[in-house]
Design an enzyme around this catalytic site. Structure first.
Site, PDB file in Angstrom:
ATOM      1  N   GLU A  55       1.383  -1.745   0.018  1.00  0.00           N
ATOM      2  CA  GLU A  55       0.112  -0.028  -0.369  1.00  0.00           C
ATOM      3  C   GLU A  55       0.940   1.119  -0.034  1.00  0.00           C
ATOM      4  O   GLU A  55       1.540   1.503   0.658  1.00  0.00           O
ATOM      5  CB  GLU A  55      -1.166  -0.030   1.572  1.00  0.00           C
ATOM      6  N   CYS A  89      -3.068   8.258   4.122  1.00  0.00           N
ATOM      7  CA  CYS A  89      -2.731   7.453   2.438  1.00  0.00           C
ATOM      8  C   CYS A  89      -3.984   7.730   1.719  1.00  0.00           C
ATOM      9  O   CYS A  89      -4.250   8.167   1.078  1.00  0.00           O
ATOM     10  CB  CYS A  89      -1.767   6.144   2.632  1.00  0.00           C
TER      11      CYS A  89
END
Length: 284
Positions: A55, A89
């Site tokens: 990720e 994020c």
């Protein structure tokens, strides 16, 4: 095992070790790509192909249509951009607003940002400090770049007199879609505001980065929401709500493009990535 060390000290060693079989990584695109590259090279004594899920962040966009509920769009953008000081994020790093409502939206957005309280979060302040001196330095560098790429509407400074690395919630308007602060992940309380000609143009801008993690659309027009389902290329799309706050074991949470691979953050999809399939057939 929980092992505390910097990535520079231990990352390559752990990835390249012949007994490492599976790597699950959350972090920057640069490091994620390096892990993927190293894992693809066979080490002496290695008997399997290493698997990597990564990720790697994003440049997350909220698209605001002229048919949106203005108050919901403003509050959703503020929460997405400045919750956790923008250190997520999935944080909204840029908001693309239809030119028909652009001025009104920006006015309300700035007014909301100026009401945000900063300080020790144990004392119920909304925004705390960013994580480190290096993060503070990097964020302030992007703010300086942004001042030359758009119109600074609020914030833009380090907060003096506080014990920690506090940065004001910062909004920079009239930003070009290809500007640095519209393309690169900042990971801090900095929001770029971009103007679109119409809804289709807004989606076009939303898709113009190398990332594809989260995104949101605010519109009361059902046809436009349905169009976003197929044409907004992110792993996690939210309609008429903020682009942060995925629920563990409810939202699989994964990104497209340089945002990473596969599902994240718990879910049946995520669990399966840690398993290896084995088929057994018996003839009786």
């Amino acid at each position: 095992n929980f092992f505390v060390a910097s990535g520079a000290q231990a990352g390559d060693f752990m990835v390249q070790h012949p007994k490492t079989r599976f790597i699950s990584f959350t972090g920057s695109m640069e490091v994620g790509l390096r892990i993927n590259e190293l894992a693809a090279k066979k080490s002496e004594g290695q008997i399997w192909i290493k698997r990597v899920i990564a990720e790697m962040g994003g440049k997350d966009t909220i698209v605001v249509d002229h048919e949106a509920d203005m108050e919901k769009a403003v509050s959703g953008t503020l929460a997405s951009a400045f919750g956790f000081q923008g250190q997520k994020c999935s944080a909204c790093s840029r908001v693309v607003v239809d030119e028909k409502i652009y001025d009104e939206f920006v006015e309300k957005l700035v007014a909301g940002a100026k009401e945000i309280k900063q300080g020790n979060q144990k004392e119920n302040h909304y925004m705390g400090a960013v994580i480190s001196a290096q993060a503070e330095k990097d964020i302030l560098k992007y703010i300086e770049i942004g001042k030359g790429e758009g119109r600074l509407l609020c914030g833009g400074n380090k907060v003096e007199g506080m014990n920690g690395f506090y940065i004001e919630p910062t909004i920079i308007a009239d930003v070009d879609p290809m500007a640095t602060i519209s393309q690169e992940e900042i990971f801090g309380p900095v929001l770029a505001v971009l103007k679109s000609k119409d809804f289709d143009h807004g989606l076009e801008i939303a898709n113009n980065t190398i990332f594809g993690l989260t995104g949101a659309v605010f519109s009361e027009n059902r046809e436009k929401l349905e169009k976003a389902r197929t044409d907004f290329h992110v792993g996690n799309l939210y309609l008429n709500r903020k682009c942060t706050g995925a629920l563990v074991d409810v939202h699989p949470f994964g990104g497209f493009n340089m945002s990473g691979t596969d599902s994240k953050a718990g879910s049946r999809d995520y669990l399966a990535l840690f398993l290896q399939g084995k088929s057994v057939a018996e003839k009786i």
